[in-house]
Design a protein around this motif. Structure first.
Motif, PDB file in Angstrom:
ATOM      1  N   UNK A  80      20.843 -21.269  -3.951  1.00 51.78           N
ATOM      2  CA  UNK A  80      19.788 -20.809  -4.878  1.00 51.78           C
ATOM      3  C   UNK A  80      19.001 -21.943  -5.537  1.00 51.78           C
ATOM      4  N   UNK A  81      19.577 -23.153  -5.582  1.00 53.78           N
ATOM      5  CA  UNK A  81      18.872 -24.268  -6.223  1.00 53.78           C
ATOM      6  C   UNK A  81      18.133 -25.122  -5.192  1.00 53.78           C
ATOM      7  N   UNK A  82      17.941 -24.613  -3.983  1.00 54.58           N
ATOM      8  CA  UNK A  82      17.373 -25.427  -2.907  1.00 54.58           C
ATOM      9  C   UNK A  82      15.987 -25.955  -3.270  1.00 54.58           C
ATOM     10  N   UNK A  83      15.759 -27.214  -2.909  1.00 51.03           N
ATOM     11  CA  UNK A  83      14.413 -27.768  -2.995  1.00 51.03           C
ATOM     12  C   UNK A  83      14.200 -28.778  -1.881  1.00 51.03           C
ATOM     13  N   UNK A  93      14.590 -12.914  -5.963  1.00 50.57           N
ATOM     14  CA  UNK A  93      13.192 -12.881  -5.546  1.00 50.57           C
ATOM     15  C   UNK A  93      12.369 -13.904  -6.344  1.00 50.57           C
ATOM     16  N   UNK A  94      12.674 -13.994  -7.654  1.00 47.29           N
ATOM     17  CA  UNK A  94      11.917 -14.916  -8.513  1.00 47.29           C
ATOM     18  C   UNK A  94      12.158 -16.369  -8.097  1.00 47.29           C
ATOM     19  N   UNK A  95      13.415 -16.705  -7.818  1.00 48.59           N
ATOM     20  CA  UNK A  95      13.713 -18.089  -7.403  1.00 48.59           C
ATOM     21  C   UNK A  95      13.030 -18.413  -6.077  1.00 48.59           C
ATOM     22  N   UNK A  96      13.047 -17.431  -5.166  1.00 49.03           N
ATOM     23  CA  UNK A  96      12.416 -17.651  -3.857  1.00 49.03           C
ATOM     24  C   UNK A  96      10.914 -17.856  -3.988  1.00 49.03           C
ATOM     25  N   UNK A  97      10.307 -17.054  -4.869  1.00 51.73           N
ATOM     26  CA  UNK A  97       8.855 -17.181  -5.037  1.00 51.73           C
ATOM     27  C   UNK A  97       8.480 -18.561  -5.563  1.00 51.73           C
ATOM     28  N   UNK A  98       9.377 -19.120  -6.391  1.00 54.56           N
ATOM     29  CA  UNK A  98       9.101 -20.440  -6.968  1.00 54.56           C
ATOM     30  C   UNK A  98       9.505 -21.574  -6.019  1.00 54.56           C
ATOM     31  N   UNK A 124       8.356 -26.058   1.707  1.00 58.88           N
ATOM     32  CA  UNK A 124       9.052 -27.076   2.496  1.00 58.88           C
ATOM     33  C   UNK A 124      10.509 -26.683   2.749  1.00 58.88           C
ATOM     34  N   UNK A 125      11.106 -25.917   1.819  1.00 56.84           N
ATOM     35  CA  UNK A 125      12.491 -25.489   2.005  1.00 56.84           C
ATOM     36  C   UNK A 125      12.575 -24.591   3.243  1.00 56.84           C
ATOM     37  N   UNK A 126      11.604 -23.690   3.349  1.00 56.16           N
ATOM     38  CA  UNK A 126      11.544 -22.794   4.517  1.00 56.16           C
ATOM     39  C   UNK A 126      11.505 -23.628   5.795  1.00 56.16           C
ATOM     40  N   UNK A 127      10.586 -24.576   5.801  1.00 55.98           N
ATOM     41  CA  UNK A 127      10.406 -25.434   6.987  1.00 55.98           C
ATOM     42  C   UNK A 127      11.690 -26.203   7.298  1.00 55.98           C
ATOM     43  N   UNK A 128      12.325 -26.739   6.255  1.00 58.68           N
ATOM     44  CA  UNK A 128      13.513 -27.558   6.483  1.00 58.68           C
ATOM     45  C   UNK A 128      14.711 -26.713   6.923  1.00 58.68           C
ATOM     46  N   UNK A 166       6.574 -17.694   0.769  1.00 56.58           N
ATOM     47  CA  UNK A 166       6.078 -16.335   1.032  1.00 56.58           C
ATOM     48  C   UNK A 166       7.225 -15.407   1.457  1.00 56.58           C
ATOM     49  N   UNK A 167       7.446 -14.360   0.675  1.00 59.76           N
ATOM     50  CA  UNK A 167       8.557 -13.468   0.977  1.00 59.76           C
ATOM     51  C   UNK A 167       8.308 -12.657   2.243  1.00 59.76           C
ATOM     52  N   UNK A 168       7.037 -12.531   2.609  1.00 63.53           N
ATOM     53  CA  UNK A 168       6.718 -11.714   3.792  1.00 63.53           C
ATOM     54  C   UNK A 168       7.294 -12.327   5.072  1.00 63.53           C
ATOM     55  N   UNK A 169       7.616 -13.619   5.025  1.00 63.53           N
ATOM     56  CA  UNK A 169       8.182 -14.256   6.219  1.00 63.53           C
ATOM     57  C   UNK A 169       9.702 -14.081   6.307  1.00 63.53           C
ATOM     58  N   UNK A 170      10.283 -13.407   5.290  1.00 64.48           N
ATOM     59  CA  UNK A 170      11.745 -13.280   5.238  1.00 64.48           C
ATOM     60  C   UNK A 170      12.174 -11.829   5.438  1.00 64.48           C
ATOM     61  N   UNK A 171      13.353 -11.637   6.044  1.00 64.45           N
ATOM     62  CA  UNK A 171      13.964 -10.304   6.095  1.00 64.45           C
ATOM     63  C   UNK A 171      14.953 -10.215   4.940  1.00 64.45           C
ATOM     64  N   UNK A 172      14.792  -9.181   4.132  1.00 60.88           N
ATOM     65  CA  UNK A 172      15.688  -9.036   2.984  1.00 60.88           C
ATOM     66  C   UNK A 172      17.001  -8.398   3.451  1.00 60.88           C
ATOM     67  N   UNK A 173      18.121  -9.112   3.289  1.00 69.44           N
ATOM     68  CA  UNK A 173      19.425  -8.551   3.653  1.00 69.44           C
ATOM     69  C   UNK A 173      19.975  -7.750   2.481  1.00 69.44           C
ATOM     70  N   UNK A 174      19.881  -8.304   1.285  1.00 73.54           N
ATOM     71  CA  UNK A 174      20.115  -7.575   0.034  1.00 73.54           C
ATOM     72  C   UNK A 174      19.356  -8.323  -1.054  1.00 73.54           C
TER      73      UNK A 174
END
Lengths: 138, 476
Positions: B63-66, B32-37, B41-45, B2-10
């Motif tokens: 960018x390839x985080x999983x 944005x597209x990569x983040x949405x996909x 669990x990445x956020x949590x980790x 969820x992008x709403x939990x992130x602050x966009x720096x750029x």
């Protein structure tokens, strides 16, 4: 070796789960689930045996050690296993593993398992069944 | 995610604000597209890593985080030994120093085409790949110790490759501080007949064609031209590294408890850098790095033998060798001071920018080559490390495409034989001991590597140099 086994999803890797009336049965079944990641366990003949002895107080860690012990035996003896006779007595595990040398043609091994992980690691009782599971790194 | 939990720096940098027990914020480098996909669990980790003692500035994700074990795959974090910093076996992963090396061949697609099948078969026959395959090298205990201390240096001394290879390998081919004494008997035993083997899973050897150049100047500096044939090897420290990883994961889980480190996830198993377990792990892990470097050096030697037989007179020189599962002691600028930090890169590549003193003179003006493995049906990329002005994520970049689908789902959706035939119709020859292994590594089971490297470039982590398409794939 009563009970059954299954695999469960993880994005990068895969989980193994053994289910049976006792922790030892669940551990045995998880051994089969591990073999099934690599090849069809029915294609493996129980022609050679190796013994594994482990000691660990915590049942979760004992399961972690158990899966790693199988990985170690597979890797160092180039064997695949199809039968796991496990006895657990308190913190002690003793097991006879039966299998045969890997035959690249016949077994066509799909993956090499690097080791057990702590992800989704748990050994627990649900009703009259024991469940032993973890994600393995492949 | 969820992008709403992130602050966009750029557009390509997003921050997870500090909350809960986080000591530092999290930073995600992605479109944005990569983040949405990206998996939640990445956020949590990323947040979990941010809670570890001694973490400096931020918990980073490439960018390839999983979803990984404890740390996300594509996770980067640095720890300060002067501030109770930790070292984590979970932060390095099981396949210690898994990495990629790329070689120049001096050949063109026309040279390969007539002999593509012969080359694929010869490489598949010579390079042991897949479970149960063994190498021909057997090391005595004493030789194993020398290998664990010497890495690629040891391999070159044994006749596998030549001196000039060494300056094109991180750490000049030999990781300092390795302590073979900390490598258990079991780990040594697992490695006994695995020297010079590729392994399985996502490991491969590919003959590739340079299909596109993004930066002519950098490409020329790296010795890359359009339509060049390159060869890339992706593998790691084999059974030895896996054994060290599993042994220390458990030891560190117990040590963390002893040292009163609260772990939000057991997989973050760690110990203070200066503790006995921490030092023992560092010694063993560095020995495993040397094992991986020696392993890739031996495979390079076997590859050169094949090319010498099929294409007499060719010389395969090394472009570079990068590792992507490591913890390295490095000097970095923190605020206005230089500090010695322990940088964990798990499924992330070191990406030194231009002028970095650790780069060999020939590469120093341009920055470090960053080798990104793709999938067998798409493409791989070569990037150049960051910029001189800016140091992002401790000079790190992505390492590959990153899986988007589980192995189980891939085997349900794809047949190994179909993939092999489909690729063959595109003149990509795949050789593997296992059809199921091919299905599990189906190109569609991965994220779009082009989008990942574009995000890495736009975020300022690295600059795209060229895109490579496979012609021959040897899969473990």
């Amino acid at each position: 070796m009563t009970g059954h086994w299954e695999h469960f999803e993880h994005v990068a890797d895969i989980g193994i789960r053994g289910i049976g009336p006792t922790p030892a049965d669940a551990f045995s079944q998880a051994g089969l689930a591990l073999t099934a990641l690599i090849t069809d366990p029915a294609k493996v003949q129980p022609r050679r045996g190796v013994q594994v002895k482990l000691e660990e107080q915590d049942l979760d860690y004992l399961f972690f050690d158990w899966i790693n012990a199988i990985v170690y035996q597979m890797s160092t003896h180039h064997l695949l296993f199809t039968r796991f006779e496990v006895k657990i007595d308190g913190s002690r595990l003793q097991a006879d593993l039966w299998g045969e040398p890997i035959d690249l043609q016949r077994h066509a091994p799909a993956v090499e398992v690097k080791g057990a992980t702590f992800t989704e690691l748990s050994v627990r009782q649900e009703g009259d069944q024991w469940i032993a599971q973890c994600v393995v790194d492949v | 995610m969820q992008l709403s939990r992130l602050d966009k720096l750029d557009d390509y940098r997003w921050q997870i604000p500090r909350h809960g027990k986080m000591r530092v914020p999290g930073i995600l480098y992605a479109s944005e597209a990569l983040l949405q996909a990206m998996d939640d669990k990445v956020y949590e980790q990323v947040c979990n890593v941010a809670t570890l003692p001694g973490i400096v500035e931020a918990s980073h994700a490439m960018p390839d985080a999983h979803w990984g074990y404890g740390f996300p795959i594509g996770g980067v974090a640095a720890f300060d030994p002067g501030n109770e910093g930790i070292v984590s076996a979970g932060g390095v992963g099981f396949d210690i120093s898994c990495g990629v090396r790329t070689l120049h061949t001096g050949l063109t697609p026309a040279d390969i085409r007539g002999r593509q099948k012969a080359l694929a078969d010869a490489l598949f026959n010579r390079i042991p790949a897949g479970l149960g395959s063994t190498g021909t090298i057997r090391l005595s205990n004493r030789e194993m110790t020398a290998m664990l201390r010497g890495g690629a240096h040891w391999a070159v001394e044994q006749g596998y490759g030549t001196g000039p290879d060494l300056e094109r390998i991180e750490e000049q081919g030999c990781m300092a501080g390795a302590d073979p004494e900390q490598v258990s008997e079991q780990a040594r035993r697992r490695q006994r007949d695995e020297m010079g083997t590729l392994g399985s899973g996502n490991h491969y050897l590919e003959v590739q064609r340079v299909a596109q150049i993004f930066d002519e100047e950098l490409a020329a500096a790296y010795g890359i031209g359009l339509d060049d044939i390159k060869l890339s090897i992706h593998c790691g420290s084999r059974g030895l590294g896996h054994q060290i990883g599993t042994e220390f994961l458990k030891r560190m889980a117990k040590a963390a408890q002893q040292y009163g480190i609260a772990l939000p996830d057991r997989e973050l198993a760690c110990a203070p850098i200066d503790s006995p377990v921490g030092q023992q792990y560092l010694g063993a892990m560095r020995a495993a790095i040397n094992c991986a470097l020696a392993n890739r050096q031996i495979i390079t030697h076997l590859t050169r033998q094949v090319f010498a037989e099929l294409f007499p007179g060719t010389h395969l020189s090394l472009l570079y060798d990068v590792s992507h599962n490591t913890c390295k002691e490095e000097i970095h600028r923190v605020g206005h001071e230089q500090r010695r930090l322990y940088v964990h890169r798990k499924g992330a590549t070191r990406a030194f920018g231009p002028s970095h003193p650790d780069l060999p003179p020939a590469l120093r003006p341009h920055g470090q080559p960053v080798l990104i493995g793709g999938t067998m049906g798409t493409a791989s990329y070569i990037l150049a490390g960051g910029t001189q002005e800016q140091e992002l994520a401790w000079h790190s970049a992505c390492h590959g495409a990153g899986r988007s689908m589980s192995r189980r789902r891939a085997t349900r959706l794809y047949q190994g034989r179909d993939i092999q035939q489909r690729l063959e119709s595109r003149q990509i020859l795949v050789r593997s001991p296992s059809l199921r292994g091919i299905a599990e590594e189906a190109p569609d089971a991965y994220k779009d590597v082009s989008e990942v490297v574009l995000a890495a470039e736009r975020a300022g982590l690295a600059r795209r140099v060229c895109r490579l398409e496979p012609m021959i794939v040897i899969k473990g």
